[in-house]
Motif scaffolding. Structure first.
Motif, short mmCIF file in Angstrom:
data_model
loop_
_atom_site.label_atom_id
_atom_site.label_comp_id
_atom_site.label_asym_id
_atom_site.label_seq_id
_atom_site.Cartn_x
_atom_site.Cartn_y
_atom_site.Cartn_z
N ALA A 54 -23.72 -6.88 81.34
CA ALA A 54 -23.84 -8.18 80.68
C ALA A 54 -22.54 -8.60 80.02
O ALA A 54 -21.76 -7.77 79.53
CB ALA A 54 -24.96 -8.12 79.64
N ILE A 55 -22.34 -9.90 80.01
CA ILE A 55 -21.29 -10.51 79.19
C ILE A 55 -21.98 -11.41 78.18
O ILE A 55 -23.15 -11.75 78.33
CB ILE A 55 -20.28 -11.31 80.03
N ALA A 56 -21.25 -11.78 77.13
CA ALA A 56 -21.79 -12.70 76.13
C ALA A 56 -21.59 -14.12 76.61
O ALA A 56 -20.57 -14.45 77.23
CB ALA A 56 -21.09 -12.50 74.80
N PRO A 57 -22.56 -15.03 76.33
CA PRO A 57 -22.33 -16.44 76.65
C PRO A 57 -21.04 -16.92 75.99
O PRO A 57 -20.81 -16.65 74.81
CB PRO A 57 -23.56 -17.13 76.04
N PRO A 58 -20.18 -17.60 76.73
CA PRO A 58 -18.90 -18.03 76.14
C PRO A 58 -19.07 -18.85 74.87
O PRO A 58 -18.26 -18.74 73.94
CB PRO A 58 -18.28 -18.86 77.27
N THR A 59 -20.13 -19.68 74.81
CA THR A 59 -20.31 -20.54 73.65
C THR A 59 -20.69 -19.78 72.39
O THR A 59 -20.78 -20.37 71.31
CB THR A 59 -21.38 -21.61 73.94
N MET A 60 -20.91 -18.47 72.49
CA MET A 60 -21.15 -17.65 71.31
C MET A 60 -19.86 -17.26 70.60
O MET A 60 -19.90 -16.53 69.59
CB MET A 60 -21.91 -16.37 71.68
N LEU A 61 -18.74 -17.73 71.09
CA LEU A 61 -17.44 -17.29 70.56
C LEU A 61 -17.39 -17.31 69.04
O LEU A 61 -16.99 -16.33 68.41
CB LEU A 61 -16.33 -18.18 71.14
N GLN A 62 -17.81 -18.41 68.43
CA GLN A 62 -17.73 -18.52 66.97
C GLN A 62 -18.71 -17.57 66.28
O GLN A 62 -18.44 -17.08 65.18
CB GLN A 62 -18.02 -19.95 66.53
N GLU A 100 -13.92 -27.64 69.39
CA GLU A 100 -13.40 -27.43 70.74
C GLU A 100 -13.21 -25.94 70.94
O GLU A 100 -12.69 -25.25 70.04
CB GLU A 100 -12.07 -28.16 70.94
N GLN A 101 -13.62 -25.44 72.08
CA GLN A 101 -13.45 -24.01 72.36
C GLN A 101 -12.77 -23.83 73.71
O GLN A 101 -13.04 -24.58 74.66
CB GLN A 101 -14.79 -23.29 72.35
N GLU A 102 -11.92 -22.83 73.78
CA GLU A 102 -11.26 -22.44 75.03
C GLU A 102 -11.56 -20.96 75.27
O GLU A 102 -11.38 -20.13 74.37
CB GLU A 102 -9.75 -22.67 74.93
N TYR A 103 -12.03 -20.65 76.46
CA TYR A 103 -12.44 -19.28 76.78
C TYR A 103 -11.46 -18.69 77.78
O TYR A 103 -11.24 -19.24 78.86
CB TYR A 103 -13.85 -19.27 77.36
N LEU A 104 -10.86 -17.58 77.42
CA LEU A 104 -9.84 -16.95 78.26
C LEU A 104 -10.34 -15.69 78.94
O LEU A 104 -9.99 -15.42 80.09
CB LEU A 104 -8.60 -16.64 77.42
N LYS A 105 -11.16 -14.90 78.24
CA LYS A 105 -11.71 -13.67 78.81
C LYS A 105 -13.14 -13.49 78.32
O LYS A 105 -13.45 -13.87 77.18
CB LYS A 105 -10.88 -12.44 78.41
N THR A 140 -8.94 -21.17 65.18
CA THR A 140 -9.19 -19.73 65.09
C THR A 140 -8.90 -19.10 66.44
O THR A 140 -9.49 -19.48 67.46
CB THR A 140 -10.64 -19.44 64.68
N ASP A 141 -7.96 -18.14 66.45
CA ASP A 141 -7.65 -17.38 67.66
C ASP A 141 -8.42 -16.06 67.60
O ASP A 141 -8.29 -15.30 66.63
CB ASP A 141 -6.15 -17.10 67.76
N VAL A 142 -9.23 -15.81 68.62
CA VAL A 142 -10.10 -14.64 68.66
C VAL A 142 -9.52 -13.63 69.64
O VAL A 142 -9.19 -13.97 70.79
CB VAL A 142 -11.53 -15.04 69.07
N ARG A 143 -9.41 -12.37 69.19
CA ARG A 143 -8.82 -11.32 70.01
C ARG A 143 -9.72 -10.10 70.09
O ARG A 143 -10.51 -9.84 69.19
CB ARG A 143 -7.46 -10.89 69.43
N VAL A 144 -9.58 -9.38 71.17
CA VAL A 144 -10.13 -8.03 71.30
C VAL A 144 -8.94 -7.13 71.60
O VAL A 144 -8.31 -7.25 72.65
CB VAL A 144 -11.18 -7.93 72.41
N GLY A 145 -8.61 -6.27 70.66
CA GLY A 145 -7.37 -5.51 70.80
C GLY A 145 -6.19 -6.47 70.76
O GLY A 145 -6.08 -7.31 69.87
N ASP A 146 -5.32 -6.37 71.76
CA ASP A 146 -4.16 -7.26 71.82
C ASP A 146 -4.42 -8.50 72.67
O ASP A 146 -3.53 -9.35 72.81
CB ASP A 146 -2.95 -6.51 72.40
N THR A 151 -10.16 -19.45 71.82
CA THR A 151 -9.67 -20.25 70.70
C THR A 151 -10.75 -21.23 70.29
O THR A 151 -11.39 -21.85 71.15
CB THR A 151 -8.39 -21.01 71.09
N HIS A 152 -10.95 -21.34 68.99
CA HIS A 152 -11.99 -22.22 68.45
C HIS A 152 -11.35 -23.18 67.45
O HIS A 152 -10.75 -22.75 66.46
CB HIS A 152 -13.06 -21.38 67.75
#
Length: 309
Positions: A54-62, A100-105, A140-146, A151-152
């Motif tokens: 499973a992956i998380a829904p992208p819109t859950m970013l915040q 506004e949200q941008e999903y990279l990974k 807000t820039d969201v990271r996992v590790g590096d 981005t939110h």
């Protein structure tokens, strides 16, 4: 908040680029229970959000960055100082205007998110129907590790409420009618609740869309709903007040007997008696004003609670 010069605006501009949170950490790792709750609330049955891969829904970013009532370690004083300046200038009200949200990974269960938030921009003084104030945007820039995973951007209007009273009853806002949803509103005007149906796979859908979200087909027809349904979820609107409406009132997410859901007012019981699971039936209400006639579907509770009408 009056006058030609905008000394307050110049003071607020100093905060652009300043951090609002540094090295913040999500309070919980990305996890399947939260994903399940989110998908159930949204009615999202995408299989990508289930199972061992499973992956998380992208819109859950915040959601993974929210600090709850106790807040976050890493929050700086800059954002609070900016809001205090606005409060002291009479901009005591606040309303979220957009994000506004941008999903990279994709995020996966077990990921621990870290984030940094910056005050990206403060607008010039703006006058709106709500009042006069400033739009403040944070990024807000969201990271996992590096790795940057998303981005939110979140924008609020901090304003001094307008004290002007409308001289007459405001006109009710009109729905946006376009070539994709015109058939729905034509049906409403005739007292019929029409649901789109894919001509290839038979999947029903609402709101109306140009293509099927199940098979991608562009061919469709309609079925007429019985108008019967239940309250799937609801909110009670208190603020911001709008002259054409009379808060508080209940707005429900209605699950129709045919299986699709739509948003509309729940009527027939006091707003504080609305509950999930209440049976409702569509009712078409006609409104008249300077813009002409407007018919809207609302949902009336068919079983009255505790003997109240």
């Amino acid at each position: 908040m009056t006058g030609e010069s905008d000394e307050l605006g110049a003071r607020l501009k100093v905060y652009e680029g300043q951090p609002a949170a540094v090295s913040g950490m999500g309070k919980d790792p990305v996890n399947l229970p939260m994903i399940r709750h989110w998908c159930e609330a949204m009615g999202d049955t995408n299989p990508a959000y289930e199972g061992p891969e499973a992956i998380a829904p992208p819109t859950m970013l915040q959601a993974w960055t929210m600090g709850g009532l106790s807040g976050h370690v890493g929050r700086t004083g800059a954002y609070d100082e900016l809001l205090t300046l606005l409060d002291e200038a009479g901009c005591t009200s606040i309303v979220a205007t957009d994000c506004e949200q941008e999903y990279l990974k994709p995020l996966r269960p077990g990921d621990r998110v870290a984030f940094d938030t910056v005050i990206e921009s403060v607008s010039e003084r703006k006058t709106t129907k709500l009042g006069t104030g400033y739009f403040v945007t944070t990024r807000t820039d969201v990271r996992v590790g590096d790795d940057l995973v998303g981005t939110h951007r979140f924008r609020v209007l901090k304003y001094a409420p307008s004290r002007k009273r409308p001289a007459k009853k405001a006109r009710r806002p009109r729905p946006v009618v376009n070539r994709d949803n015109a058939g729905f509103w034509e049906g409403v005007a005739e007292g019929r609740l029409l649901v789109q149906r894919c001509a290839d796979c038979g999947t029903l859908r609402h709101p109306w869309l140009p293509g099927c979200n199940a098979c991608g087909s562009l061919d469709w027809d309609t079925v007429e709903s019985s108008g019967e349904g239940t309250v799937y979820s609801y909110v009670v609107m208190h603020h911001p007040p709008f002259p054409a409406f009379d808060p508080p009132y209940a707005v429900g997410l209605i699950e129709l007997a045919e299986g699709v859901r739509m948003v509309s007012n729940v009527v027939g019981v006091p707003y504080d008696k609305v509950r999930i699971g209440l049976p409702v039936r569509v009712e078409f209400r006609r409104h008249e004003d300077e813009d002409g006639a407007l018919t809207l579907p609302v949902f009336r509770v068919v079983d009255v609670l505790d003997g109240e009408a």
